[in-house]
Design a protein around this motif. Structure first.
Motif, short mmCIF file in Angstrom:
data_model
loop_
_atom_site.label_atom_id
_atom_site.label_comp_id
_atom_site.label_asym_id
_atom_site.label_seq_id
_atom_site.Cartn_x
_atom_site.Cartn_y
_atom_site.Cartn_z
N LYS A 58 7.51 1.68 -14.97
CA LYS A 58 8.45 1.77 -16.09
C LYS A 58 8.64 3.21 -16.55
O LYS A 58 7.69 3.98 -16.64
CB LYS A 58 7.98 0.91 -17.26
N GLY A 59 9.91 3.54 -16.83
CA GLY A 59 10.23 4.84 -17.38
C GLY A 59 10.36 5.95 -16.36
O GLY A 59 10.58 7.10 -16.74
N THR A 60 10.25 5.64 -15.06
CA THR A 60 10.32 6.68 -14.03
C THR A 60 11.55 6.59 -13.14
O THR A 60 12.02 7.61 -12.65
CB THR A 60 9.08 6.63 -13.10
N GLY A 61 12.04 5.38 -12.89
CA GLY A 61 13.10 5.20 -11.90
C GLY A 61 12.64 5.39 -10.48
O GLY A 61 13.45 5.33 -9.55
N VAL A 62 11.35 5.64 -10.27
CA VAL A 62 10.81 5.97 -8.94
C VAL A 62 10.37 4.69 -8.23
O VAL A 62 9.42 4.03 -8.67
CB VAL A 62 9.63 6.95 -9.04
N LEU A 63 11.06 4.33 -7.17
CA LEU A 63 10.68 3.19 -6.36
C LEU A 63 9.60 3.64 -5.38
O LEU A 63 9.83 4.51 -4.54
CB LEU A 63 11.89 2.66 -5.60
N LEU A 64 8.42 3.06 -5.50
CA LEU A 64 7.28 3.51 -4.69
C LEU A 64 7.32 2.91 -3.28
O LEU A 64 7.79 1.80 -3.06
CB LEU A 64 5.97 3.15 -5.38
N ASN A 65 6.78 3.67 -2.35
CA ASN A 65 6.71 3.28 -0.94
C ASN A 65 5.71 2.15 -0.73
O ASN A 65 4.90 1.85 -1.61
CB ASN A 65 6.29 4.48 -0.11
N ASN A 66 5.74 1.56 0.47
CA ASN A 66 4.64 0.67 0.89
C ASN A 66 4.09 1.13 2.24
O ASN A 66 3.86 0.34 3.16
CB ASN A 66 5.05 -0.81 0.92
N GLU A 67 3.83 2.43 2.32
CA GLU A 67 3.37 3.03 3.58
C GLU A 67 1.93 2.66 3.94
O GLU A 67 1.51 2.89 5.07
CB GLU A 67 3.47 4.56 3.48
N MET A 68 1.16 2.09 3.02
CA MET A 68 -0.20 1.71 3.39
C MET A 68 -0.21 0.72 4.54
O MET A 68 -1.17 0.66 5.32
CB MET A 68 -0.94 1.13 2.17
N ASP A 69 0.89 -0.02 4.70
CA ASP A 69 0.96 -0.97 5.80
C ASP A 69 1.09 -0.27 7.15
O ASP A 69 0.93 -0.91 8.21
CB ASP A 69 2.14 -1.92 5.60
N ASP A 70 1.37 1.03 7.15
CA ASP A 70 1.42 1.78 8.41
C ASP A 70 0.04 2.17 8.91
O ASP A 70 -0.11 2.67 10.02
CB ASP A 70 2.29 3.04 8.25
N PHE A 71 -0.98 2.01 8.08
CA PHE A 71 -2.35 2.16 8.55
C PHE A 71 -2.76 0.90 9.33
O PHE A 71 -2.16 -0.18 9.18
CB PHE A 71 -3.32 2.32 7.37
N ALA A 72 -3.81 1.04 10.11
CA ALA A 72 -4.49 -0.12 10.69
C ALA A 72 -5.46 -0.64 9.62
O ALA A 72 -6.62 -0.25 9.58
CB ALA A 72 -5.24 0.28 11.96
N LEU A 73 -4.97 -1.49 8.74
CA LEU A 73 -5.77 -1.93 7.59
C LEU A 73 -6.93 -2.82 8.02
O LEU A 73 -7.97 -2.84 7.38
CB LEU A 73 -4.88 -2.66 6.58
N LYS A 74 -6.73 -3.56 9.11
CA LYS A 74 -7.83 -4.28 9.75
C LYS A 74 -7.64 -4.14 11.24
O LYS A 74 -6.63 -4.58 11.79
CB LYS A 74 -7.86 -5.76 9.35
N ALA A 75 -8.58 -3.49 11.91
CA ALA A 75 -8.44 -3.20 13.33
C ALA A 75 -8.17 -4.48 14.11
O ALA A 75 -8.85 -5.49 13.94
CB ALA A 75 -9.70 -2.52 13.86
N GLY A 76 -7.13 -4.42 14.97
CA GLY A 76 -6.82 -5.54 15.83
C GLY A 76 -6.05 -6.65 15.18
O GLY A 76 -5.76 -7.66 15.82
#
Length: 559
Positions: free
Chosen positions: A385-403
């Protein structure tokens, strides 16, 4: 300097060329050039304006890569503004109570967001390489955010696709709902809070985003949504200047993206494999067969070796060497597909397609290739709120669980596992190519297909096509696993399809059951390229005809 035919080659372009995915961004770049700025100032304006008009694809809540050529020094530079993992984002934090990947957490909301890098890149470009103050170069984006622009079809359709997630968050609802109604095509879309955030960036530079009022609002919004950001890690974000990858292909100097992009190493491998054949002398099926086999091998290496170079050792010298490519070339049968399961390993990590690219050449010969993203459609869906900044979801580009496959059914491994401050692997591949008589700047969105689209673009320029022909080239792709050639509708004629199948290739063609298709997307990418032909001192631009919003970019791309 002389062109290949012996005539003197022009030393400076006759004007400037810009290709971007939206005419308002292209116009912003030219306005800054006309105000006395250079290509780097124009890049700030184009990037920031795309962040306003293409929230579906990129924004200051995301990150990007910028490949620069400084004409005065002849130096090529690479600015890495990839997002980084916050300290709380350990692999364990993305697992559910049963130890499985929590897919909602990995792609939606606060936990899916990395610390943004794009605002820091805009500051760095202006301060290190621009002629104008940051406030001047950001002015067009601030004006468009404040005054608004018409919602286009792709933007409205993308909102509907992500509506259930985006409307979880009060800050997002305030921006995208009109008296309870979601945005619709033709609406005037104003973003006064984003304009104010950009104004603080313009006034105070780095501190205007990463410290002070904007930072406090971002941290409060993320933490209220269940995430864990803190002031130190936001203020501690830094861009990285890296050495671009450079190699030769059939008389072209190719300069491209180093890790944490996977694109440059993959391009070096594919092109140096392919230079062993005269592709122009081959029929469509034979040429595609060899190109696909080079793709298959490069994407297999991508999986096992590539990640953030500040965290993992990457054998870059080996992977980009001609000797290594020669060894891979020797494993290719000229008339038989190599089944991917004979190249031992597991599937390749991917990225989503929602990214954007722009290409610039100015009248002094400075060049910028910029690719930026928030990952999925509308990123995480979260606007603090109050920023207008839509945040990324780049964490899904990591291998969050190998395999374990990510949202797009693909996997990653240890080299791309998350760690505090680590950058996730990317396919973004901003690229320059230069011969004795031609210079081109090129790039595209398209997830894991970015690399192969840039490959096909380089091959198109090598075949003598102009910028618009390159932007319109039919596309096909192979990423090692799944073991199939994906292709746009019409990329291959019927004879080539039969020939490729006879060689043992599986084809995934849109709506073509007779050819074995499983319904791959009929088109992909949003290619943006400019070229300078020094033989006749001509500038040309190419903006992807697949992108209806970008049609104005072609018309306004050379001035």
């Amino acid at each position: 300097m002389h062109a290949a035919d012996g005539r003197p080659a022009a030393q400076k372009p006759p004007g400037a060329a810009i290709a971007s995915a939206h005419h308002l961004a292209t116009d912003a770049g030219f306005a800054i050039l006309q105000a006395g700025g250079n290509a780097f100032d124009a890049a700030v304006a184009v990037s920031a304006t795309l962040s306003v008009v293409e929230p579906i694809s990129s924004g200051i809540g995301g990150g990007g890569f910028f490949l620069l050529h400084d004409a005065a020094t002849g130096q090529d530079l690479f600015l890495d503004a990839r997002e980084i993992a916050p300290a709380a984002a350990t692999p364990e934090s993305f697992l559910d109570k049963d130890g499985e990947l929590d897919r909602d957490r990995s792609i939606n909301g606060a936990w899916s967001a990395g610390i943004p890098g794009l605002p820091a890149a805009l500051v760095e470009l202006a301060q290190r390489h621009g002629r104008l103050p940051l406030s001047a170069s950001l002015a067009p984006a601030i004006r468009v955010a404040r005054e608004g622009f018409p919602v286009y079809g792709r933007m409205a359709r993308g909102y509907q696709a992500r509506r259930a997630v985006m409307e979880r968050y009060p800050g997002t609802r305030e921006v995208y709902l009109r008296q309870g109604r979601p945005i619709a095509e033709g609406d005037l879309f104003r973003q006064p809070e984003l304009a104010a955030t950009l104004q603080r960036l313009a006034d105070k530079g780095f501190d205007g985003f990463y410290r002070g009022e904007t930072a406090r609002r971002l941290i409060r919004g993320v933490n209220q949504a269940g995430g864990r950001w803190n002031a130190d890690e936001l203020a501690g974000y830094r861009v990285k200047w890296r050495t671009p990858i450079s190699f030769d292909y059939r008389g072209w100097k190719v300069t491209t993206a180093p890790p944490p992009s996977s694109g440059g190493i993959a391009l070096a491998g594919m092109l140096q494999i392919l230079e062993g054949w005269d592709l122009a002398q081959l029929d469509q099926a034979q040429r595609a067969h060899l190109v696909v086999e080079s793709m298959r091998r490069a994407y297999r290496d991508r999986t096992f070796f590539l990640g953030d170079p500040d965290f993992v050792h990457i054998p870059q010298r080996v992977l980009t060497s001609k000797d290594y490519a020669l060894g891979l070339r020797a494993t290719i049968h000229p008339e038989r597909a190599t089944p991917s399961d004979l190249l031992s390993g597991r599937p390749t990590p991917l990225e989503d397609e929602e990214t954007t690219h722009f290409s610039i050449i100015d009248a002094d010969g400075n060049r910028v290739a910029g690719t930026q993203t928030v990952n999925l459609l509308y990123g995480s869906g979260l606007i603090p709120k109050g920023t207008g900044v839509l945040l990324n979801n780049e964490m899904d580009d990591f291998a969050l669980k190998a395999g374990t496959p990510n949202a797009f059914g693909v996997m990653g491994f240890e080299a791309n596992a998350p760690a505090p401050g680590k950058r996730m692997l990317s396919s973004m591949t901003p690229t320059f190519i230069e011969s004795a008589d031609r210079v081109a700047v090129l790039g595209t969105p398209g997830g894991s297909r970015i690399i192969t689209m840039v490959l096909l673009g380089i091959l198109g320029y090598d075949a003598g096509l102009d910028a618009q022909q390159v932007a319109a080239l039919p596309r096909y792709h192979h990423q090692w696993l799944p073991d199939a050639i994906e292709a746009e509708r019409g990329a291959f004629d019927a004879e080539a399809v039969r020939a490729l199948q006879a060689m043992g290739h599986k084809l995934d063609l849109p709506g073509d059951e007779a050819a074995g298709g499983r319904g791959s997307s009929h088109v992909w990418g949003n290619f943006q390229t400019v070229e300078w032909d020094r033989r006749n001192d001509a500038l040309r631009s190419g903006s992807d005809p697949r992108n209806p919003v970008g049609k104005g970019a072609v018309e306004a791309a050379t001035r």
